[in-house]
Design an enzyme around this catalytic site. Structure first.
Site, short mmCIF file in Angstrom:
data_model
loop_
_atom_site.label_atom_id
_atom_site.label_comp_id
_atom_site.label_asym_id
_atom_site.label_seq_id
_atom_site.Cartn_x
_atom_site.Cartn_y
_atom_site.Cartn_z
N GLU A 143 -3.16 36.04 -1.21
CA GLU A 143 -2.21 36.88 -1.98
C GLU A 143 -2.22 36.33 -3.39
O GLU A 143 -1.63 35.28 -3.66
CB GLU A 143 -0.81 36.78 -1.39
CG GLU A 143 -0.67 37.33 0.03
CD GLU A 143 -0.59 38.84 0.08
OE1 GLU A 143 -0.72 39.49 -0.98
OE2 GLU A 143 -0.40 39.38 1.18
N CYS B 230 4.04 38.39 -8.93
CA CYS B 230 2.65 38.82 -8.72
C CYS B 230 2.53 40.33 -8.91
O CYS B 230 1.55 40.82 -9.45
CB CYS B 230 2.19 38.42 -7.33
SG CYS B 230 3.26 39.05 -6.04
N LYS C 185 2.79 23.92 2.67
CA LYS C 185 2.71 23.10 1.45
C LYS C 185 3.41 23.92 0.37
O LYS C 185 2.87 24.90 -0.11
CB LYS C 185 1.25 22.84 1.09
CG LYS C 185 1.03 21.53 0.32
CD LYS C 185 1.76 21.40 -1.00
CE LYS C 185 1.04 22.09 -2.13
NZ LYS C 185 1.88 22.08 -3.38
#
Ligand code: NAD
Length: 482
Positions: free
Chosen positions: A251, A285, A176
């Site tokens: 994550e 991130c 997705k």
């Protein structure tokens, strides 16, 4: 083959490209213009994708040997490298990232495919010494259907480290992709198909998180879930997958520090200190959003950082300057609210970049900003901003540095700059994080290096050989033979 940008995109399920009635707009963050539509996959489309993946595990894909799987991934690696420029152009347009970063991402995807192609037939169980008259061994088996919920900031790299590892281990994947950026996920499916990946081994459903993402996370037909994204949504999907006892790799975000001691090689450190904060407009991130500097060199380093900030240029992805736009107007407004808070609280601005005159008016541009003397408990020093905003914090001692570094709920990456080897190792042990870089930051992003977080940065590890363990389950066989 040649990757073409198509204005109307479809879902990729069971090897077929399918239309949906509902669509989502694709915006170019550099201009703010709508450049096409994505299919808005529904819960029913997720059902179909999971069924196709499940069928693949017992069909042509499931029957391949590990070496044969590796050969297909190797072919895909070559194809991605051949298409790297087209993929980079697509990613630059979709995500707004400067072309040099988009090119690096495409080559990283090729490298992930190369690495996991080679690893596919080297993953095996063990024999275990046990009682007389027994032979005991373990089998590493694929989970079956793996689900992958992907964010918009590094689609190609995240597909590389998540989906490719799962395929190498023999799983069939349902991806997705993010509503803000799905074009290279769809291009990846085209490449996979052209390289002979059997139908159903890879399925890509574009659509919203609330509908397609939520339906995938709670689906009883998935056997492992890899989620990359925000901490808040990570908690939701973990709870959803927990309903079916599905194992999850998370994550999530970060607030990663770089710690500069007075004995460090400052000239080497400077570009890392800034680039790790502004790469991909800070929407990374593992962005280093906190810079901790020992007090004796604090003012001198701050001055040099400020100079670098004042030289930063912001512009359209295709102009390939230092910083591109933020992904959306909403993301820009969020980052602006953090900047305003810093200014309202009287934090000193030590440097600010410049938006180029050539930057299109409708793009989501924001000049990078460096705040100085930020108290470690200020919200700008604690919360993930996910934009081009860095804070600089002075410290006095090694213990002080550790205490500040560990004073957030996140723990993804840390950088330590010092010429004292013993101190570097003490710091590496003391910082609560998933990765530590000594006298560098990111180590060039090596696909070989296990990656993942602690605390609100998530759990589980992707990248490297380590990732393959999460994409398999262990079966113990104990045979009594007298
Ligand atoms: P996000 O959590 O909003 O979205 C990530 C994905 O989750 C998207 O595909 C989205 O559609 C989907 N999603 C949203 N709501 C959902 C729901 N209710 N159920 C299931 N799926 C849902 O994150 P984002 O804004 O796209 O990405 C930014 C965040 O991702 C930052 O926090 C960043 O630090 C993090 N990130 C982490 C890593 C890492 O490796 N640790 C890498 C990249 C990004």
């Amino acid at each position: 083959m040649s990757i073409q940008f198509t204005k109307e995109n479809r879902l990729f399920i069971g090897g077929a490209w399918q239309r949906t009635d509902a669509t989502l707009p694709i915006e170019d963050p550099s201009t703010g213009e709508v450049i096409g539509t994505l299919a808005a996959g529904s819960a029913a489309d997720i059902d179909a994708a999971v069924a196709a993946a499940n069928a693949a595990t017992t069909g042509a894909w499931g029957k391949l040997t590990a070496a044969e799987r590796g050969r297909i991934l190797a072919k895909m690696s070559t194809a991605v490298a051949a298409e790297a420029e087209a993929l980079a152009q697509l990613e630059a347009r979709d995500v707004g990232k400067p072309l040099k970063q988009a090119r690096a991402d495409a080559l990283a995807l090729s490298r992930y495919l190369e690495f996991y192609a080679g690893a596919a037939d080297k993953l095996h169980g063990e024999t275990i010494p046990y009682l007389a008259d027994y032979t005991v061994f373990t089998l590493r088996e694929p989970h079956g259907v793996t689900a992958h919920i992907v964010p918009w900031n590094y689609p190609m790299q995240i597909i590389g480290r998540s989906v490719v590892g799962a395929l190498a281990a023999g799983n069939a994947a349902v991806v997705k992709s993010a509503e803000e950026a799905s074009l290279t996920a769809l291009a990846f499916a085209q490449i996979a198909q052209a390289c002979g990946l059997p139908d159903g081994a890879l399925n890509v459903v574009t659509g919203t998180g609330e509908e397609a993402g939520a339906a995938l996370a709670v689906h009883p037909g998935i056997h492992h879930l890899s989620f990359t994204g925000s901490t808040s949504v990570g908690a939701l999907v973990q709870a959803a997958a927990g309903k079916n006892a599905v194992p999850v790799t998370l994550e999530l975000g970060g607030k990663s520090p770089q710690i500069v001691f007075a004995d460090a090689d400052i000239e080497r450190a400077l570009p890392f200190l800034v680039n790790a904060g502004i790469q991909n407009a800070g929407q990374t991130c593992s962005a280093s959003s906190r810079i901790l500097v020992e007090r004796g060199i604090y003012r001198a380093v701050l001055e040099r950082l400020g100079e670098r900030y004042r030289a930063l240029k912001v512009g359209a992805a295709i102009d390939d300057l230092d910083v591109g736009p933020l992904i959306s107007a909403q993301q820009k407004a969020r980052v602006e609210s953090f900047r305003s808070l810093g200014c309202k609280d009287g934090l000193a601005v030590a440097g600010e970049g410049n938006i180029a005159a050539s930057a299109p008016k409708g793009g989501h541009y924001l000049a990078p900003v460096l705040f100085a003397d930020v108290p470690p408990d200020h919200v700008l020093a604690r919360e993930e901003i996910f934009g081009p905003v860095q804070v600089v914090i002075p410290f006095d001692t090694e213990e002080d540095a550790v205490q500040i570094a560990n004073a957030t709920d996140y723990g993804l990456v840390a950088g330590v700059w010092t010429r004292d080897g013993s101190r570097a190792l003490r710091m590496a042990r003391a910082i609560r994080t998933g990765q530590v870089f000594i006298n560098n930051y990111g180590a060039g992003g090596g696909v070989e290096l296990p990656f993942g977080g602690v605390g609100r940065s998530g759990h589980g590890r992707e990248k490297g050989f380590e990732a393959l363990y999460a994409f398999t389950r262990l079966k113990t066989v104990a045979a009594f033979h007298g």
